[in-house]
Scaffold this active site. Structure first.
Site, short mmCIF file in Angstrom:
data_model
loop_
_atom_site.label_atom_id
_atom_site.label_comp_id
_atom_site.label_asym_id
_atom_site.label_seq_id
_atom_site.Cartn_x
_atom_site.Cartn_y
_atom_site.Cartn_z
N LYS A 45 0.74 -1.06 -0.09
CA LYS A 45 -0.10 0.14 0.08
C LYS A 45 0.81 1.43 -0.22
CE LYS A 45 -3.28 -0.66 -0.71
NZ LYS A 45 -3.73 -1.13 -1.85
N HIS A 107 7.16 -7.30 -2.54
CA HIS A 107 6.85 -6.52 -1.32
C HIS A 107 7.76 -7.08 -0.14
CE1 HIS A 107 3.36 -4.42 -2.40
NE2 HIS A 107 2.46 -5.32 -2.36
N SER A 137 -4.35 2.74 4.55
CA SER A 137 -4.57 2.26 3.26
C SER A 137 -4.60 0.76 3.64
CB SER A 137 -3.51 2.55 2.15
OG SER A 137 -3.71 2.12 1.10
N LYS A 256 -8.19 6.43 -2.20
CA LYS A 256 -8.21 7.80 -2.20
C LYS A 256 -6.82 8.26 -2.84
CE LYS A 256 -11.42 9.03 1.57
NZ LYS A 256 -11.29 9.92 2.75
#
Length: 293
Positions: A45, A107, A137, A256
């Site tokens: 994220k 990741h 997030s 967002k």
């Protein structure tokens, strides 16, 4: 498809992980990187899809336009370590890439990256995002993604985040480990989500310099306009709406994309507690990440 069962966290060589990222471990560790591969590394994220799409457009946007409209980003830029039953593993998808360069995302904390990336002197791009927005997030992501553990409520989730009880471990260890790696590995370009938000054109210029890509001003502008949050959120090839293990009715994958949304989630006491904890855990004074613009 049947949704996979939500996994439980366990300690894996000192890092919290789940079976969906360790079941294929030996194959991932033995992945054969090529010298021209580009690895995009992030804590979850932190702008992974954003930077993946930027690099994809920079390299292939004007050469394979049909690719941009017909192949989802998660197939163009495979997620190396993911391994979910009934879906092709990220490692297999990476092996099948026919592009030059191959764009691959991970990741993994720096100590878990397959050694062939270092041995082949591959270019690596790391993206860091401030811890507060990352936590928010990650919370909403875990709510909608079935291959993630149950997040619980926000207050409990924030405590787990501060303790490093997240898939891929501690945010503090992750961003710091990669930050320190760039001191000894020259092919590592360390970026900040906040810088990208502030001026994506400038950051695209820096990427071009790092990658040795002589893009024209028009080509750079095409990338910049193509990767705005609103255009990516509407684009079915980048918004993950075709992934069945994610429930976009719970929360959209692209929610967002703002800097400072944490202010809508943290209480005053949570923020004070987080700041105190942050100052204890962020030991490297040279790594400074903005929490607002």
């Amino acid at each position: 498809m049947d949704l996979p069962p939500r996994p439980t966290l366990f300690d894996f060589h000192g890092v919290s992980m789940t079976k969906y990222f360790t079941d294929n471990w030996d194959n991932v560790q033995n992945f054969k990187a090529r010298p021209d591969d580009i690895l995009i590394a992030t804590y979850p994220k932190s702008g992974t899809t954003w930077v993946s799409y930027i690099l994809d457009l920079m390299h292939f946007g004007d050469k394979c336009s049909d690719r941009e409209t017909s192949i989802p980003i998660y197939l163009r830029v495979p997620f190396l370590e993911i391994c979910v039953p009934s879906l092709e593993s990220g490692k297999d998808l990476a092996d099948k890439l026919t592009t030059t360069p191959r764009l691959i995302k991970t990741h993994l904390p720096v100590q878990f990256v397959p050694k062939s990336f270092w041995e082949n002197n591959c270019r690596i791009i790391y993206v860091a995002r401030n811890a507060k927005d990352t936590a928010v997030s990650y919370f909403h992501f875990d709510r909608m993604n079935h291959v993630q553990p149950e997040p619980g409520d926000w207050s409990n989730f924030l405590q787990k985040f501060m303790q490093g009880k997240m898939v891929f471990g501690s945010w503090y260890d992750h961003v710091t480990g990669w930050w320190e790696k760039k001191e000894t590995y020259s092919k590592l370009h360390y970026m900040f989500y906040e810088d990208l938000t502030e001026d994506s054109g400038r950051e695209i210029d820096r990427l071009c310099t790092f990658l040795g890509l002589p893009l024209s001003a028009a080509a750079k502008e095409a990338v910049r306009t193509g990767v705005t949050f609103d255009s990516m959120k509407q684009n079915t090839m980048t918004n993950y709406s075709t992934i069945l293990i994610m429930n976009h009715n719970v929360s959209p994958f692209m929610r967002k994309g703002k800097v400072g949304d944490w202010k809508n989630h943290f209480t005053v006491s949570q923020n004070e507690c987080f700041d105190e904890d942050y100052n204890k855990k962020m030991k490297n004074p040279t790594l400074k990440i903005r929490t607002e613009l």
